[in-house]
Design an enzyme around this catalytic site. Structure first.
Site, mmCIF file in Angstrom:
data_model
loop_
_atom_site.group_PDB
_atom_site.id
_atom_site.type_symbol
_atom_site.label_atom_id
_atom_site.label_comp_id
_atom_site.label_asym_id
_atom_site.label_seq_id
_atom_site.Cartn_x
_atom_site.Cartn_y
_atom_site.Cartn_z
ATOM 1 C CE1 TYR A 67 60.663 50.979 25.725
ATOM 2 C CE2 TYR A 67 61.220 48.657 25.647
ATOM 3 C CZ TYR A 67 61.226 49.861 26.316
ATOM 4 O OH TYR A 67 61.787 49.957 27.559
ATOM 5 C CE LYS A 73 58.418 65.966 28.610
ATOM 6 N NZ LYS A 73 58.749 67.137 29.503
ATOM 7 C CG ASP A 77 58.715 66.458 33.070
ATOM 8 O OD1 ASP A 77 57.474 66.336 32.971
ATOM 9 O OD2 ASP A 77 59.308 67.526 32.839
ATOM 10 C CG ASP A 97 61.825 50.577 30.737
ATOM 11 O OD1 ASP A 97 61.772 49.541 31.416
ATOM 12 O OD2 ASP A 97 62.888 51.037 30.261
ATOM 13 C CG ASP A 139 63.585 50.141 36.422
ATOM 14 O OD1 ASP A 139 62.783 49.206 36.208
ATOM 15 O OD2 ASP A 139 64.796 50.083 36.139
HETATM 16 C C1 IPM Z 1 61.534 45.884 31.438
HETATM 17 C C2 IPM Z 1 62.919 45.799 30.859
HETATM 18 C C3 IPM Z 1 62.815 45.603 29.354
HETATM 19 C C4 IPM Z 1 62.178 46.836 28.782
HETATM 20 C C5 IPM Z 1 64.132 45.251 28.635
HETATM 21 C C6 IPM Z 1 64.807 44.052 29.242
HETATM 22 C C7 IPM Z 1 63.907 45.046 27.160
HETATM 23 O O1 IPM Z 1 63.661 46.924 31.210
HETATM 24 O O2 IPM Z 1 60.755 44.926 31.244
HETATM 25 O O3 IPM Z 1 61.218 46.879 32.086
HETATM 26 O O4 IPM Z 1 62.874 47.834 28.483
HETATM 27 O O5 IPM Z 1 60.958 46.831 28.605
HETATM 28 MG MG MG Z 2 62.681 48.204 32.595
#
Ligand code: IPM
Ligand code: MG
Length: 375
Positions: free
Chosen positions: A143, A194, A227, A251, A255
């Site tokens: 990032y 990884k 993975d 990240d 999710d």
């Molecule tokens: C998260 C989001 C952020 C990230 C974005 C909005 C920059 O997806 O907090 O998980 O990628 O970290």
């Molecule tokens: Mg995210």
């Protein structure tokens, strides 16, 4: 009575203002009932800050963020700002906040509430009782790594570059957070990278192993390629207690873990800075979900991830685990009454709005308050 806590609200874009406003009502309830005192200020971040100030994070806002004991953020981004210069896009405001406040430790708990088991796309027996804590490194890695950019390499070709980089101290400090948390939970850390294809992953594995040997041999440590972790999260998620991973894998894996719980609308997070004199220097709390522009302004978004993020604030910034627990219990009771926002509604449930969900949580808190007073 404790001292007054200085909190900055940054509702942001899309559904951000709606979910933060429902959470504000819950914060006010705790304050009005004498449990805690807040001094609350509000400002813009993301696209709305770009509209108001010409930048997604104004210097004055950053100063307020530094001064605050804790920040509650809604969400940033949306199609309205799709053509804005890359450096000024809404997400850049959030990333700058994370970097400037050195919020390196991102805690993303994935907890399955019993009442929501049906909302998950996985079989009930796979996810019942699931309780995972993802510890994501948040202020380094791909990032922020340099060099980065898009360059012309001639002959009509261009090259996009990002750099994954981690130093020993960056790895150690996030691993420490994971080991310390594991000690208070299931005592197991799964470190994911990884290292089969990335040198930064080799270093990650070596440093985590070294730190473990030096200070945390009482905690069980395992390693997994990221993975494989993504696959195992679907196959047998209950094998995990604490997952320790870098910024990008964290990240993605968070999710995925969120969806195990039924909805992204349920997942809170805490982004914490270093601890000095027994106090967390900077802390930002936000739902894991995004700004959901498609449903913004309709009053139907799920505020529970933000309400639970406020719960994490109570626990980590203000050391009020008691109030956080009361809040979690209230959320659980609301869900057991089959009151749901659209994202988690199914079959028999009563569909309620964002604000009504906030009110339902408060009504449950009221009940626990009565029991407390009688006792
Ligand atoms: C998260 C989001 C952020 C990230 C974005 C909005 C920059 O997806 O907090 O998980 O990628 O970290
Ligand atoms: Mg995210």
């Amino acid at each position: 009575m404790t001292n007054t806590h200085n909190v900055l609200l940054l509702p942001g874009d899309g559904i951000g203002p709606e979910v933060v406003s429902a959470t504000r009502a819950v914060m006010d309830w705790f304050q009005d009932n004498g449990h805690i005192r807040f001094d609350i200020t509000e400002d813009h971040v993301g696209g709305c800050a770009y509209d108001a100030y010409g930048t997604p994070l104004a210097d004055e806002t950053l100063e307020k963020a530094r001064a605050a004991e804790a920040i509650l953020l809604g969400a940033v981004g949306g199609p309205k700002w799709a053509d804005v210069d890359y450096a000024l896009r809404p997400e850049a405001g959030l990333l700058k906040l994370r970097k400037e406040l050195d919020l390196f430790a991102n805690l993303r708990p994935a907890l399955v509430f019993d009442a929501l088991i049906g909302a998950s796309s996985l079989k009930p027996e796979i996810i019942r009782g699931l309780d995972i804590m993802i510890v994501r490194e948040l202020s380094s890695g791909v990032y922020f790594g340099e060099p980065r950019g898009i360059e012309d390499i001639g002959n009509g070709e261009r090259k996009g570059i990002n750099t994954q980089s981690y130093t020993t101290s960056e790895i150690k400090r996030i691993a420490e957070v994971a080991f310390e948390l594991a000690r208070k939970r299931g005592n197991h850390v799964m470190s994911c990278e990884k290292s089969n294809v990335m040198e930064s992953g080799i270093l990650w594995r070596e440093e985590v192993t070294k730190l473990h040997g030096e200070n945390y041999t009482d905690v069980k440590l395992d390693h997994m390629y990221a993975d494989n972790c993504a696959m195992q999260l679907l196959r047998n998620p209950k094998q995990f207690d604490v997952i320790l991973t870098d910024n990008l894998f964290g990240d993605i894996l968070s999710d995925e873990a969120a969806m195990l719980t039924g909805s992204l609308g349920m997942l809170p997070s805490a982004s914490l800075g270093a601890v000095e004199n027994n106090k967390i220097t900077n802390a930002l709390y936000e739902p894991v979900h995004g700004s959901a522009p498609d449903i913004a302004g309709q009053g139907i978004a799920n505020p529970l991830a933000t309400i639970l993020s406020f719960g994490m604030m109570l626990q980590y910034s203000f050391d009020r685990g008691d109030l956080a627990e009361a809040l979690n219990t209230a959320v659980n009771s609301v869900l057991s009454q089959n009151l749901r926002t659209a994202d988690i509604a199914s079959g028999e449930c009563k569909k309620i709005s964002t604000a009504e969900m906030g009110e339902a949580v408060i009504a449950e808190l009221e009940k626990s308050e009565k029991i407390l007073k009688i006792a």
